[in-house]
Design an enzyme around this catalytic site. Structure first.
Site, short mmCIF file in Angstrom:
data_model
loop_
_atom_site.label_atom_id
_atom_site.label_comp_id
_atom_site.label_asym_id
_atom_site.label_seq_id
_atom_site.Cartn_x
_atom_site.Cartn_y
_atom_site.Cartn_z
N THR A 181 0.67 -1.54 0.39
CA THR A 181 0.21 -0.11 -0.01
C THR A 181 1.10 1.76 0.33
OG1 THR A 181 -1.98 -1.31 1.21
CG2 THR A 181 -1.50 1.19 1.43
N HIS A 205 11.03 -0.42 19.71
CA HIS A 205 11.02 0.99 19.72
C HIS A 205 11.41 2.27 19.47
CE1 HIS A 205 7.03 2.41 22.57
NE2 HIS A 205 7.62 3.65 21.97
N ASN A 233 -0.67 12.12 15.89
CA ASN A 233 -1.96 12.48 15.09
C ASN A 233 -2.66 12.84 16.69
OD1 ASN A 233 -2.70 14.49 12.63
ND2 ASN A 233 -0.46 14.01 13.50
N THR A 287 5.75 11.10 7.61
CA THR A 287 5.62 11.21 9.28
C THR A 287 6.76 11.73 9.51
OG1 THR A 287 5.56 9.53 11.39
CG2 THR A 287 6.17 8.58 8.98
N ASP A 288 6.94 11.63 10.96
CA ASP A 288 8.01 11.98 11.25
C ASP A 288 9.20 10.68 12.01
OD1 ASP A 288 6.67 11.24 13.37
OD2 ASP A 288 6.74 12.67 14.73
N GLU A 289 8.13 9.97 11.33
CA GLU A 289 8.82 8.51 11.67
C GLU A 289 10.47 8.00 10.75
OE1 GLU A 289 7.01 4.92 12.81
OE2 GLU A 289 5.76 5.94 14.09
N LYS A 322 7.19 4.13 4.56
CA LYS A 322 6.92 5.88 4.04
C LYS A 322 8.00 6.33 4.12
CE LYS A 322 3.72 7.86 5.32
NZ LYS A 322 2.42 7.67 4.84
P1 NAD Z 1 -6.10 5.43 8.68
O1 NAD Z 1 -5.51 3.56 9.24
O2 NAD Z 1 -6.54 5.57 10.36
O3 NAD Z 1 -6.59 5.19 7.58
C1 NAD Z 1 -5.54 5.06 6.69
C2 NAD Z 1 -6.65 4.83 5.68
O4 NAD Z 1 -6.41 4.29 4.54
C3 NAD Z 1 -8.41 4.37 5.76
O5 NAD Z 1 -9.01 4.18 6.00
C4 NAD Z 1 -8.05 2.61 4.76
O6 NAD Z 1 -8.47 2.32 4.51
C5 NAD Z 1 -7.08 3.26 3.42
N1 NAD Z 1 -6.61 1.93 2.77
C6 NAD Z 1 -5.48 1.71 3.61
N2 NAD Z 1 -5.04 1.08 2.91
C7 NAD Z 1 -5.80 1.79 1.52
C8 NAD Z 1 -5.65 1.42 -0.45
N3 NAD Z 1 -4.42 -0.27 -0.90
N4 NAD Z 1 -6.04 1.89 -0.80
C9 NAD Z 1 -7.29 2.94 -0.96
N5 NAD Z 1 -7.22 3.20 0.72
C10 NAD Z 1 -6.34 2.44 1.72
O7 NAD Z 1 -4.71 6.36 9.25
P2 NAD Z 1 -4.27 7.97 9.83
O8 NAD Z 1 -3.95 8.12 11.17
O9 NAD Z 1 -5.68 8.93 8.96
O10 NAD Z 1 -2.59 8.00 8.65
C11 NAD Z 1 -3.31 8.80 7.09
C12 NAD Z 1 -2.19 9.39 7.06
O11 NAD Z 1 -0.83 10.33 7.65
C13 NAD Z 1 -1.12 7.78 6.59
O12 NAD Z 1 -0.11 8.14 5.19
C14 NAD Z 1 0.03 8.09 8.16
O13 NAD Z 1 1.01 7.29 7.51
C15 NAD Z 1 0.50 9.30 7.70
N6 NAD Z 1 0.72 10.03 9.65
C16 NAD Z 1 -0.40 8.99 10.56
C17 NAD Z 1 0.18 9.85 12.24
C18 NAD Z 1 -1.03 9.33 12.63
O14 NAD Z 1 -0.53 10.33 14.01
N7 NAD Z 1 -1.19 8.76 13.04
C19 NAD Z 1 1.44 10.81 12.14
C20 NAD Z 1 1.71 11.42 10.78
C21 NAD Z 1 1.82 11.03 9.47
O1 DAU Z 2 4.96 10.00 15.33
C1 DAU Z 2 4.02 9.26 13.90
C2 DAU Z 2 3.69 8.35 13.78
O2 DAU Z 2 2.64 8.41 14.91
C3 DAU Z 2 2.81 7.65 12.18
O3 DAU Z 2 3.72 8.16 11.18
C4 DAU Z 2 2.16 6.40 12.76
O4 DAU Z 2 1.29 5.63 11.58
C5 DAU Z 2 0.98 6.63 14.22
O5 DAU Z 2 0.12 5.28 14.49
C6 DAU Z 2 1.72 7.64 15.35
O6 DAU Z 2 3.10 6.01 15.43
P1 DAU Z 2 3.42 5.96 16.72
O7 DAU Z 2 4.34 4.45 17.10
O8 DAU Z 2 4.17 6.68 17.34
O9 DAU Z 2 2.08 5.71 17.60
P2 DAU Z 2 1.03 4.64 18.99
O10 DAU Z 2 -0.13 5.01 19.27
O11 DAU Z 2 0.98 3.36 18.28
O12 DAU Z 2 2.47 4.66 19.84
C7 DAU Z 2 2.60 5.77 20.71
C8 DAU Z 2 3.43 5.30 21.86
O13 DAU Z 2 2.61 5.16 22.48
C9 DAU Z 2 4.47 4.68 21.20
O14 DAU Z 2 6.16 5.66 21.67
C10 DAU Z 2 4.55 3.19 21.23
C11 DAU Z 2 3.48 3.18 23.22
N1 DAU Z 2 2.00 2.46 22.87
C12 DAU Z 2 1.82 2.56 21.92
C13 DAU Z 2 -0.03 1.79 22.30
C14 DAU Z 2 -0.98 0.98 20.89
C15 DAU Z 2 2.07 1.79 24.47
O15 DAU Z 2 3.10 1.89 25.37
N2 DAU Z 2 1.59 1.25 24.82
C16 DAU Z 2 0.02 0.40 23.05
O16 DAU Z 2 -0.72 0.07 23.45
#
Ligand code: NAD
Ligand code: DAU
Length: 366
Positions: free
Chosen positions: A101, A305, A187, A131-133, A161
Site C-alpha cells: 500500500t 521502539h 496526531n 511522518t516524522d518516523e 513511508k
Molecule cells: P488510518 O490507518 O486511520 O487510515 C488509513 C486509511 O487508508 C484507511 O481509511 C484505510 O482504509 C485506507 N487504506 C489503506 N490501504 C488502502 C489502499 N490500498 N487503498 C485505498 N485506501 C487504503 O491512518 P491515519 O492515522 O489517518 O494516517 C493517514 C496518513 O497520515 C498515513 O499516510 C500515515 O502514514 C500518516 N501519518 C499519520 C500519523 C498519525 O499520528 N496518525 C502521523 C504521521 C503521519
Molecule cells: O509519529 C508519527 C506516527 O505516529 C505515525 O506515522 C503513525 O502512523 C502513528 O501510528 C504514530 O506512531 P506511534 O507508534 O508513535 O503511535 P502509537 O499510538 O502506536 O504509539 C504511541 C506511543 O505509545 C509509542 O511510543 C508506543 C506507545 N504505546 C502504544 C500502544 C498502542 C504503548 O505504550 N502502549 C500501547 O498499547
C-alpha cells in the site's frame, strides 16, 4: 473551484481533513478513494458524502486501472494522499502489506497523476502525507527533526513511508511532477482507530481494562491535535512551494507514561461531574470514585521502539505563518469528550477482527 482527490479519506486524518476542507472551500468537488481496510470506516465520512460535492469511491490505490479511470472521470487538480497502512505494531507482525500500500500504492498514484496531467502541470498539485518516523529516533538532548534531517527509518512501517517519500521526490525531480510532502508528528483526536495509544487508553479505561504501557513508559512523542494538522495541510496544499517538504508538529513533547496519567485524570474529572457516566461505564474505576490510574500496567516493549520524536516546524511558521493552536490539555479533553459521546462509532469497531488483533498484541506474551 478545484477537483480534489483524497485517498484514505475514511481513515482518521483523512476524514478530519475532508470535513475541514468542506468548511474551508465549500464549492470544491471532492472524491474520497478508500479501500475500507480494517482502519477505514465509511461512517466517519457518511454525513460528508450526502451530496454531489463529495463522493465516496471504494477502491484500492494499487489498482492502476481503477485509479486511471478516476483521474479521467474527475480531472483532479489536487491530490492528497493519506491512504496507508499506518500502525507500527502491525508492521512488526506482517509488513508486506505496508510495502504494497505505502510504496506500490503511492507509486501507482504518481503514475496516474503523471499520465493524466502531462504535458501541462498548471494548477495541479500532488500532496503526499508522510511522518516524522522516517527520521528515526532521537536521544533525550538531540535537537528536533528538521526537513533536512537524515532519513533513518527504524520500523517496517517507517521504512515503507520513507520509500514512498523518495518516490514522490523522484517524480518531482525526474518528471517535474508538482508535488509537496508534509511530515507530521503523532496526531490525536476524533475518529482515530482504537489500536493507537490515546483512543486505546480511553476505551480500555471506560471498560475497566488494563492500560498497557510499553517498556518503561519513557518514550516521547510530539502530540498534534488533528484539527491543527488539517489546517496546516490546507495551507501547504494552497500555498506551499512545489517540490518542498514541510514538517508539521504540535510542539508538545511528552513521555507516554505522563500522557496516560493525564488521560486518566481527565476521565476521573468527567466521572466526578457527570453521574450518568458511572451508569454507562460501571467497570471504570472512576465509576466508584477510584483513580483510573489504577489500571496502568507496564508490558513488554515494542521491538525496536523509537525512543523519542520531536519536530522543528520553523519552516512552516516562517513561510506560511502556521503554528499549532491547540494546547495538549485542551486537545485531550476534546478527545475524551468525543469518545464518550460517540460510543456507537467505536462499539461498531471493537468486535471481530479488532478483538483478534488485541489478543495477538496484548495476549499471552504480556
Ligand atoms: P488510518 O490507518 O486511520 O487510515 C488509513 C486509511 O487508508 C484507511 O481509511 C484505510 O482504509 C485506507 N487504506 C489503506 N490501504 C488502502 C489502499 N490500498 N487503498 C485505498 N485506501 C487504503 O491512518 P491515519 O492515522 O489517518 O494516517 C493517514 C496518513 O497520515 C498515513 O499516510 C500515515 O502514514 C500518516 N501519518 C499519520 C500519523 C498519525 O499520528 N496518525 C502521523 C504521521 C503521519
Ligand atoms: O509519529 C508519527 C506516527 O505516529 C505515525 O506515522 C503513525 O502512523 C502513528 O501510528 C504514530 O506512531 P506511534 O507508534 O508513535 O503511535 P502509537 O499510538 O502506536 O504509539 C504511541 C506511543 O505509545 C509509542 O511510543 C508506543 C506507545 N504505546 C502504544 C500502544 C498502542 C504503548 O505504550 N502502549 C500501547 O498499547
Amino acid at each position: 473551484m478545484s477537483n480534489l482527490l483524497v485517498t484514505g479519506g475514511a481513515g482518521f486524518i483523512g476524514a478530519n481533513f475532508v470535513s475541514y476542507w468542506r468548511r474551508l472551500r465549500p464549492s470544491d468537488r471532492i472524491v474520497i478513494l478508500d479501500a475500507l481496510t480494517y482502519a477505514g470506516n465509511f461512517e466517519s465520512v457518511a454525513s460528508l458524502c450526502d451530496d454531489d460535492v463529495c463522493r465516496f469511491v471504494r477502491g484500492d490505490i494499487c489498482d492502476a486501472a481503477a485509479v486511471a479511470t478516476l483521474f479521467k472521470k474527475y480531472d483532479f487538480d489536487l491530490v492528497v494522499n493519506f491512504a496507508a497502512e499506518s500502525h507500527v505494531d502491525r508492521s512488526i507482525y506482517a509488513s508486506q502489506v505496508f510495502t504494497r500500500t505505502n510504496v506500490q500504492g503511492t507509486h501507482t498514484l504518481l503514475d496516474a497523476a503523471l499520465a493524466a496531467w502531462r504535458p501541462s502541470f498548471q494548477r495541479r498539485r500532488f500532496h503526499h502525507i508522510s511522518t516524522d518516523e522516517v527520521f528515526g529516533s532521537l536521544g533525550p538532548h538531540d535537537p528536533p527533526f528538521t526537513e533536512t534531517s537524515r532519513y533513518d527509518p527504524k520500523s517496517p512501517y517507517a521504512a515503507s513511508k520513507a520509500a514512498s517519500d523518495f518516490l514522490v521526490r523522484a517524480y518531482s525531480h525526474t518528471h517535474g511532477l508538482p508535488v509537496v510532502i508534509t511530515n507530521c508528528s503523532n496526531n490525536y483526536g476524533p475518529y482515530q482507530f482504537p489500536e493507537k495509544l490515546i483512543p486505546l487508553m480511553i476505551m480500555n479505561a471506560l471498560a475497566g481494562e488494563q492500560l498497557p504501557i510499553y517498556g518503561d513508559g519513557g518514550n516521547v512523542r510530539d502530540w498534534l491535535f488533528v484539527e491543527d494538522h488539517c489546517a496546516a495541510i490546507g495551507l501547504v496544499l494552497q500555498h506551499g512551494r512545489l517540490g518542498e517538504t514541510y514538517n508539521i508538529g504540535g510542539g508538545q513533547e511528552m513521555a507516554n507514561i505522563d500522557l496516560v496519567r493525564l488521560l486518566c485524570d481527565e476521565i476521573d474529572r468527567r466521572f466526578a461531574t457527570d453521574r450518568n457516566l458511572a451508569v454507562r461505564f460501571p467497570a471504570c474505576p472512576a465509576a466508584k470514585g477510584n483513580s483510573t490510574r489504577a489500571l496502568m500496567r507496564f508490558v513488554k516493549d515494542r521491538p525496536g521502539h523509537d525512543r523519542r520524536y520531536a519536530i522543528c516546524a520553523d519552516k512552516l511558521a516562517h513561510e506560511l505563518g502556521f503554528c499549532a493552536q491547540t494546547p495538549l490539555a485542551k486537545g485531550l479533553s476534546l478527545t475524551v469528550d468525543w469518545y464518550v459521546n460517540n460510543e456507537d462509532w467505536w462499539r461498531s469497531i471493537v468486535s471481530g477482527a479488532y478483538r483478534e488483533w488485541i489478543a495477538l498484541q496484548y495476549g499471552a506474551a504480556n
